[in-house]
Design an enzyme around this catalytic site. Structure first.
Site, PDB file in Angstrom:
ATOM      1  N   GLU A  91      92.536 -22.258  63.793  1.00  0.00           N
ATOM      2  CA  GLU A  91      91.162 -22.541  64.172  1.00  0.00           C
ATOM      3  C   GLU A  91      90.360 -23.093  63.001  1.00  0.00           C
ATOM      4  OE1 GLU A  91      90.481 -19.690  67.952  1.00  0.00           O
ATOM      5  OE2 GLU A  91      90.390 -18.656  66.054  1.00  0.00           O
ATOM      6  N   CYS A 104      84.713 -24.635  58.081  1.00  0.00           N
ATOM      7  CA  CYS A 104      85.601 -23.564  57.624  1.00  0.00           C
ATOM      8  C   CYS A 104      86.992 -23.887  58.155  1.00  0.00           C
ATOM      9  CB  CYS A 104      85.078 -22.240  58.193  1.00  0.00           C
ATOM     10  SG  CYS A 104      86.155 -20.849  57.843  1.00  0.00           S
ATOM     11  N   CYS A 111      98.801 -14.855  58.593  1.00  0.00           N
ATOM     12  CA  CYS A 111      98.658 -14.482  57.185  1.00  0.00           C
ATOM     13  C   CYS A 111      99.561 -13.287  56.939  1.00  0.00           C
ATOM     14  CB  CYS A 111      97.219 -14.114  56.847  1.00  0.00           C
ATOM     15  SG  CYS A 111      96.992 -13.760  55.077  1.00  0.00           S
ATOM     16  N   CYS A 115      95.492  -7.518  55.504  1.00  0.00           N
ATOM     17  CA  CYS A 115      94.245  -6.774  55.282  1.00  0.00           C
ATOM     18  C   CYS A 115      93.908  -6.054  56.585  1.00  0.00           C
ATOM     19  CB  CYS A 115      93.124  -7.702  54.853  1.00  0.00           C
ATOM     20  SG  CYS A 115      93.522  -8.557  53.310  1.00  0.00           S
ATOM     21  N   CYS A 118      91.252  -7.437  59.304  1.00  0.00           N
ATOM     22  CA  CYS A 118      91.238  -8.881  59.570  1.00  0.00           C
ATOM     23  C   CYS A 118      92.144  -9.208  60.749  1.00  0.00           C
ATOM     24  CB  CYS A 118      91.701  -9.630  58.326  1.00  0.00           C
ATOM     25  SG  CYS A 118      91.963 -11.393  58.600  1.00  0.00           S
ATOM     26  N   CYS A 338      83.606 -14.775  60.742  1.00  0.00           N
ATOM     27  CA  CYS A 338      84.618 -14.425  59.739  1.00  0.00           C
ATOM     28  C   CYS A 338      85.554 -13.359  60.262  1.00  0.00           C
ATOM     29  CB  CYS A 338      83.995 -13.827  58.483  1.00  0.00           C
ATOM     30  SG  CYS A 338      82.745 -14.819  57.776  1.00  0.00           S
TER      31      CYS A 338
HETATM   32  N1  SAH Z   1      92.469 -15.150  53.022  1.00  0.00           N
HETATM   33  C1  SAH Z   1      91.272 -15.447  52.365  1.00  0.00           C
HETATM   34  C2  SAH Z   1      90.326 -16.309  53.151  1.00  0.00           C
HETATM   35  C3  SAH Z   1      90.144 -16.064  54.624  1.00  0.00           C
HETATM   36  S1  SAH Z   1      89.122 -14.820  55.214  1.00  0.00           S
HETATM   37  C4  SAH Z   1      90.580 -14.171  51.932  1.00  0.00           C
HETATM   38  O1  SAH Z   1      90.970 -13.123  52.373  1.00  0.00           O
HETATM   39  O2  SAH Z   1      89.659 -14.274  51.119  1.00  0.00           O
HETATM   40  C5  SAH Z   1      87.431 -15.146  54.743  1.00  0.00           C
HETATM   41  C6  SAH Z   1      86.645 -13.853  54.520  1.00  0.00           C
HETATM   42  O3  SAH Z   1      86.433 -13.129  55.738  1.00  0.00           O
HETATM   43  C7  SAH Z   1      87.367 -12.908  53.571  1.00  0.00           C
HETATM   44  O4  SAH Z   1      86.477 -12.342  52.651  1.00  0.00           O
HETATM   45  C8  SAH Z   1      87.866 -11.863  54.537  1.00  0.00           C
HETATM   46  O5  SAH Z   1      88.164 -10.652  53.885  1.00  0.00           O
HETATM   47  C9  SAH Z   1      86.729 -11.763  55.518  1.00  0.00           C
HETATM   48  N2  SAH Z   1      87.078 -11.087  56.766  1.00  0.00           N
HETATM   49  C10 SAH Z   1      88.307 -10.890  57.290  1.00  0.00           C
HETATM   50  N3  SAH Z   1      88.210 -10.210  58.455  1.00  0.00           N
HETATM   51  C11 SAH Z   1      86.904  -9.963  58.661  1.00  0.00           C
HETATM   52  C12 SAH Z   1      86.170  -9.329  59.710  1.00  0.00           C
HETATM   53  N4  SAH Z   1      86.799  -8.834  60.786  1.00  0.00           N
HETATM   54  N5  SAH Z   1      84.841  -9.277  59.614  1.00  0.00           N
HETATM   55  C13 SAH Z   1      84.202  -9.834  58.549  1.00  0.00           C
HETATM   56  N6  SAH Z   1      84.842 -10.455  57.541  1.00  0.00           N
HETATM   57  C14 SAH Z   1      86.182 -10.527  57.590  1.00  0.00           C
HETATM   58 FE1  SF4 Z   2      94.907 -12.836  55.050  1.00  0.00          FE
HETATM   59 FE2  SF4 Z   2      92.858 -11.941  56.501  1.00  0.00          FE
HETATM   60 FE3  SF4 Z   2      93.509 -10.709  54.221  1.00  0.00          FE
HETATM   61 FE4  SF4 Z   2      92.387 -13.152  54.136  1.00  0.00          FE
HETATM   62  S1  SF4 Z   2      91.438 -11.264  54.918  1.00  0.00           S
HETATM   63  S2  SF4 Z   2      94.192 -12.431  52.987  1.00  0.00           S
HETATM   64  S3  SF4 Z   2      93.278 -14.060  56.004  1.00  0.00           S
HETATM   65  S4  SF4 Z   2      94.798 -10.838  56.068  1.00  0.00           S
END
Ligand code: SAH
Ligand code: SF4
Length: 373
Positions: A91, A104, A111, A115, A118, A338
């Site tokens: 996306e 974005c 991934c 995390c 996420c 995000c």
């Molecule tokens: N992988 C990279 C970039 C993608 S995510 C990273 O982790 O930085 C972009 C941002 O959104 C990151 O800071 C991530 O931790 C945050 N993010 C992920 N899941 C989220 C959620 N459910 N709500 C708000 N922010 C989230």
């Molecule tokens: Fe991967 Fe989501 Fe963690 Fe970013 S926040 S590194 S996209 S698992």
């Protein structure tokens, strides 16, 4: 197989033309056609000789991924579902604001970093996107927004904050970044292109040397015990090493600070005590803090911090002289905020199945005791 010219940066294109016995300056001409004018038809590149166009058509192509979904949110945010192969879609999200338009984009199908909060991380990992698939998202968005070259380009900023960990797909991401910055392609300044990373320390150093764009770092916790839980890569690159890498990065960064992203999870990392711990943790790092209210997705197991908790948290940081902003939630009615991006990813790591096995073995109520292949 034909060479896809969409994925070649200036250097790659120059090499391509040289290998074809052509002058390397052709690269600039072709870059402009593809990226400034959005032209995919090599036959239409009218400042190349007919003979060269014919030759190019035989050996190469300009192939973008395909838009298979297009949604607009009430606040003007647009989300495209971009199909990169038979099994995977990613996306991209366009966020219009008064003085800028931010795209974005995604760097991987899924991934691998898991995390816990996420949605992309939950669905597992399939593969890295190619350079053509990464830059193709910008190319497609420009076309979908109806502009080729124009005084007022709708996309003024690009953030690599979509699906995937950009620094885990280093070479393809750097080639795409170079195209974003190239005056013959998108001509964005380094300040307007941001890579967000969960903290792959060695790759942060490599990015600093290869293509130092603005950097955002997903911190999310003020100590290793909590960050180990939320951002598991912390077990490999703990906070102290991460902050040292940030300081090294700033030496070459287009701005004299890094941005720390901090997702606000109700009752998990959002108390005033966490804020105080965070303030002293980053006291010696030139930084800004961006608080991201958690965006929910099905079965996440987390809730968003209350507005009161978020402002208390911000106040503690501000009192410690740390510039702190709260990210506005955009496009959440179309799951474009995000961490909500899921696309469609075939999980080659078979994470869903492993989860199922774990749940089944643990006899969790409600787990489906299905045989696992
Ligand atoms: N992988 C990279 C970039 C993608 S995510 C990273 O982790 O930085 C972009 C941002 O959104 C990151 O800071 C991530 O931790 C945050 N993010 C992920 N899941 C989220 C959620 N459910 N709500 C708000 N922010 C989230
Ligand atoms: Fe991967 Fe989501 Fe963690 Fe970013 S926040 S590194 S996209 S698992």
């Amino acid at each position: 197989m034909k060479q896809n010219l969409l994925g070649l940066d200036a250097e790659g294109l120059a090499r391509f033309f040289e290998a074809q016995g052509e002058k390397p300056f052709r690269a600039r001409q072709v870059l402009r056609w593809i990226h400034q004018l959005g032209e995919a038809d090599l036959a239409k590149m009218s400042d190349l000789s007919r003979a060269l166009r014919d030759k190019l058509t035989m050996t190469s192509c300009v192939a973008a991924p395909q838009i298979v979904g297009d949604e607009a949110a009430a606040d003007g945010t647009r989300k495209w579902l971009v199909k990169v192969d038979g099994a995977n879609s990613v996306e991209s999200v366009f966020i219009p604001e008064t003085s800028r338009g931010t795209l974005c984009i995604s760097s991987q199908a899924g991934c691998a970093l898991e995390c816990s909060f996420c949605s992309t991380g939950r669905q597992g990992f399939n593969r890295n996107l190619t350079t053509a698939e990464i830059i193709g998202q910008l190319w497609l968005a420009n076309r979908a927004l109806g502009r080729g070259v124009s005084e007022e380009r709708p996309i003024t900023n690009v953030v690599m904050m979509g699906m995937g960990e950009p620094l885990a797909n280093f070479d393809n991401v750097v080639a795409a970044l170079r195209l974003m910055l190239d005056d013959s392609a998108y001509g964005l300044s380094r300040r307007r292109v941001t890579v967000s990373t969960s903290g792959l320390v060695p790759a942060m150093d490599r990015l600093r040397d290869a293509c130092p764009v603005a950097l955002a770092v997903s911190l999310h916790a003020p100590n290793d015990a909590l960050r180990d839980q939320l951002v598991p890569i912390n077990r490999k690159y703990p906070i102290r090493e991460l902050l040292a890498a940030c300081i090294r990065y700033i030496e070459k960064a287009p701005r004299d600070f890094v941005t720390f992203e901090y997702v606000m999870l109700d009752g998990v990392n959002d108390t005033p005590a966490h804020a105080r711990e965070l303030a002293s943790l980053v006291a010696n790092v030139p930084c800004k803090l961006n608080l991201i209210p958690f965006n929910p997705f099905p079965a996440s197991g987390y809730a968003r911090s209350t507005p009161a908790a978020i402002s208390r948290f911000r106040d503690v940081l501000m009192a410690a002289q740390i510039v702190t902003t709260v990210r506005k939630t955009r496009g959440d009615d179309i799951d474009a905020a995000c961490g909500q991006l899921a696309g469609q990813v075939q999980d080659r790591t078979r994470r869903q199945e492993r989860r199922l096995v774990r749940a089944t073995l643990a006899g969790e109520p409600g787990s489906i005791a299905e045989p696992v292949r």
